[in-house]
Scaffold this motif. Structure first.
Motif, PDB file in Angstrom:
ATOM      1  N   ARG A   4       0.817  -1.212   0.000  1.00 44.96           N
ATOM      2  CA  ARG A   4       0.000   0.000   0.000  1.00 44.96           C
ATOM      3  C   ARG A   4       0.848   1.258   0.000  1.00 44.96           C
ATOM      4  NH1 ARG A   4      -3.852   2.357   4.754  1.00 44.96           N
ATOM      5  NH2 ARG A   4      -4.624   4.112   3.559  1.00 44.96           N
ATOM      6  N   ALA A   5       1.839   1.322   0.860  1.00 40.13           N
ATOM      7  CA  ALA A   5       2.651   2.528   0.978  1.00 40.13           C
ATOM      8  C   ALA A   5       3.324   2.861  -0.340  1.00 40.13           C
ATOM      9  CB  ALA A   5       3.688   2.363   2.080  1.00 40.13           C
ATOM     10  N   ASP A   6       3.801   1.841  -1.037  1.00 41.57           N
ATOM     11  CA  ASP A   6       4.493   2.071  -2.294  1.00 41.57           C
ATOM     12  C   ASP A   6       3.547   2.444  -3.422  1.00 41.57           C
ATOM     13  OD1 ASP A   6       6.846   1.392  -0.991  1.00 41.57           O
ATOM     14  OD2 ASP A   6       6.697  -0.703  -1.585  1.00 41.57           O
ATOM     15  N   ILE A   7       2.471   1.735  -3.576  1.00 39.30           N
ATOM     16  CA  ILE A   7       1.585   1.905  -4.723  1.00 39.30           C
ATOM     17  C   ILE A   7       0.562   3.007  -4.496  1.00 39.30           C
ATOM     18  CG2 ILE A   7      -0.150   0.736  -6.161  1.00 39.30           C
ATOM     19  CD1 ILE A   7       2.878  -0.140  -6.436  1.00 39.30           C
ATOM     20  N   VAL A   8      -0.191   2.924  -3.426  1.00 40.22           N
ATOM     21  CA  VAL A   8      -1.267   3.873  -3.199  1.00 40.22           C
ATOM     22  C   VAL A   8      -0.724   5.281  -2.946  1.00 40.22           C
ATOM     23  CG1 VAL A   8      -3.265   4.405  -1.735  1.00 40.22           C
ATOM     24  CG2 VAL A   8      -2.829   2.058  -2.459  1.00 40.22           C
ATOM     25  N   SER A   9       0.464   5.388  -2.363  1.00 41.47           N
ATOM     26  CA  SER A   9       1.028   6.721  -2.119  1.00 41.47           C
ATOM     27  C   SER A   9       1.354   7.447  -3.420  1.00 41.47           C
ATOM     28  CB  SER A   9       2.275   6.625  -1.242  1.00 41.47           C
ATOM     29  OG  SER A   9       3.309   5.959  -1.935  1.00 41.47           O
ATOM     30  N   LEU A  10       1.513   6.713  -4.509  1.00 41.99           N
ATOM     31  CA  LEU A  10       1.774   7.323  -5.812  1.00 41.99           C
ATOM     32  C   LEU A  10       0.501   7.838  -6.482  1.00 41.99           C
ATOM     33  CD1 LEU A  10       4.207   4.637  -7.282  1.00 41.99           C
ATOM     34  CD2 LEU A  10       4.823   6.825  -6.246  1.00 41.99           C
ATOM     35  N   ALA A  11      -0.642   7.402  -6.003  1.00 44.45           N
ATOM     36  CA  ALA A  11      -1.911   7.720  -6.655  1.00 44.45           C
ATOM     37  C   ALA A  11      -2.261   9.200  -6.530  1.00 44.45           C
ATOM     38  CB  ALA A  11      -3.027   6.876  -6.063  1.00 44.45           C
ATOM     39  N   GLU A  12      -2.743   9.732  -7.628  1.00 46.03           N
ATOM     40  CA  GLU A  12      -3.206  11.125  -7.680  1.00 46.03           C
ATOM     41  C   GLU A  12      -4.713  11.186  -7.874  1.00 46.03           C
ATOM     42  OE1 GLU A  12      -0.910  12.751 -10.875  1.00 46.03           O
ATOM     43  OE2 GLU A  12       0.955  12.646  -9.748  1.00 46.03           O
ATOM     44  N   GLY A  13      -5.386  10.096  -7.579  1.00 43.69           N
ATOM     45  CA  GLY A  13      -6.832  10.048  -7.737  1.00 43.69           C
ATOM     46  C   GLY A  13      -7.241   8.745  -8.396  1.00 43.69           C
ATOM     47  N   PHE A  14      -8.436   8.776  -8.979  1.00 46.95           N
ATOM     48  CA  PHE A  14      -9.013   7.585  -9.593  1.00 46.95           C
ATOM     49  C   PHE A  14      -9.329   7.857 -11.054  1.00 46.95           C
ATOM     50  CE2 PHE A  14      -9.788   7.326  -5.113  1.00 46.95           C
ATOM     51  CZ  PHE A  14      -9.586   5.992  -4.803  1.00 46.95           C
ATOM     52  N   GLU A  15      -9.222   6.811 -11.855  1.00 42.46           N
ATOM     53  CA  GLU A  15      -9.624   6.875 -13.260  1.00 42.46           C
ATOM     54  C   GLU A  15     -10.674   5.796 -13.451  1.00 42.46           C
ATOM     55  OE1 GLU A  15      -6.650   7.186 -16.529  1.00 42.46           O
ATOM     56  OE2 GLU A  15      -7.550   5.287 -17.191  1.00 42.46           O
ATOM     57  N   TRP A  16     -11.834   6.187 -13.966  1.00 49.97           N
ATOM     58  CA  TRP A  16     -12.932   5.234 -14.088  1.00 49.97           C
ATOM     59  C   TRP A  16     -13.291   4.959 -15.534  1.00 49.97           C
ATOM     60  CZ3 TRP A  16     -14.651   2.116 -10.521  1.00 49.97           C
ATOM     61  CH2 TRP A  16     -14.365   2.426  -9.194  1.00 49.97           C
ATOM     62  N   ASP A  17     -13.556   3.719 -15.810  1.00 51.37           N
ATOM     63  CA  ASP A  17     -14.048   3.257 -17.094  1.00 51.37           C
ATOM     64  C   ASP A  17     -15.545   2.997 -16.912  1.00 51.37           C
ATOM     65  OD1 ASP A  17     -14.756   0.443 -18.533  1.00 51.37           O
ATOM     66  OD2 ASP A  17     -13.429   1.647 -19.797  1.00 51.37           O
ATOM     67  N   GLU A  18     -16.370   3.605 -17.757  1.00 46.62           N
ATOM     68  CA  GLU A  18     -17.828   3.453 -17.622  1.00 46.62           C
ATOM     69  C   GLU A  18     -18.258   1.985 -17.640  1.00 46.62           C
ATOM     70  OE1 GLU A  18     -20.198   5.685 -16.821  1.00 46.62           O
ATOM     71  OE2 GLU A  18     -18.581   7.157 -16.623  1.00 46.62           O
ATOM     72  N   GLY A  19     -17.586   1.185 -18.450  1.00 48.15           N
ATOM     73  CA  GLY A  19     -17.926  -0.243 -18.512  1.00 48.15           C
ATOM     74  C   GLY A  19     -17.690  -0.950 -17.188  1.00 48.15           C
ATOM     75  N   ASN A  20     -16.580  -0.620 -16.512  1.00 42.66           N
ATOM     76  CA  ASN A  20     -16.297  -1.241 -15.217  1.00 42.66           C
ATOM     77  C   ASN A  20     -17.250  -0.739 -14.141  1.00 42.66           C
ATOM     78  OD1 ASN A  20     -14.270  -2.914 -16.107  1.00 42.66           O
ATOM     79  ND2 ASN A  20     -12.623  -1.529 -15.562  1.00 42.66           N
ATOM     80  N   ILE A  21     -17.611   0.528 -14.195  1.00 38.61           N
ATOM     81  CA  ILE A  21     -18.593   1.051 -13.219  1.00 38.61           C
ATOM     82  C   ILE A  21     -19.890   0.250 -13.358  1.00 38.61           C
ATOM     83  CG2 ILE A  21     -20.094   3.002 -12.669  1.00 38.61           C
ATOM     84  CD1 ILE A  21     -17.748   4.862 -13.340  1.00 38.61           C
TER      85      ILE A  21
END
Length: 107
Positions: A4-21
Motif C-alpha cells: 500500500r505505501a508504495d503503490i497507493v502513495s503514488l496515486a493522484e486520484g481515480f480513473e474510471w471506465d464506464e464499462g467497469n462502473i
C-alpha cells in the motif's frame, strides 16, 4: 509486506471506465463511490496480484466502505491514478484475513 505505501502513495486520484462502473454495479451491486471509500478507511490491505499481472501490474485490496461493507477490489495504476478493474464483497476467507489484520492493528 504491505504494498500500500508504495503503490497507493503514488496515486493522484481515480480513473474510471464506464464499462467497469456498470459491470461492478450490475454483477455485485458495488458503486464506484464505495470502491473509492475503501482506500480512505483503515485497515486496508493491498497486495500485488502476481498471478494476474501478465500484461500489467495488478493489485488486490481488502478494505471497508464508510458503511462497513467489506470489499475485495482489483486495480491497476494508469498514469498515477487508481483504475478499478473489479469489485465484490469479500468471501469468508478474505473476511477472516481482514478481521485478523483489523485485530492486529488495534491499539
Amino acid at each position: 509486506m504491505n504494498d500500500r505505501a508504495d503503490i497507493v502513495s503514488l496515486a493522484e486520484g481515480f480513473e474510471w471506465d464506464e464499462g467497469n462502473i456498470r459491470k461492478n454495479w450490475e454483477k455485485h451491486r458495488v458503486s464506484h463511490i464505495e470502491c473509492e471509500e475503501v482506500f480512505f478507511n483503515s485497515p486496508v490491505i493491498v497486495r500485488k496480484d502476481a498471478q494476474h499481472s501478465t500484461e500489467e501490474d495488478r493489485y488486490f485490496v481488502l478494505g471497508r466502505t464508510d458503511t462497513e461493507r467489506l470489499l475485495f477490489l482489483v486495480f491497476t495504476m494508469k498514469r498515477n491514478k487508481i483504475r478499478i478493474i473489479s469489485a465484490r464483497d469479500m468471501n469468508r476467507k478474505e473476511r477472516k484475513t481482514y478481521e485478523q489484520t483489523q485485530e492486529d492493528t488495534q491499539v
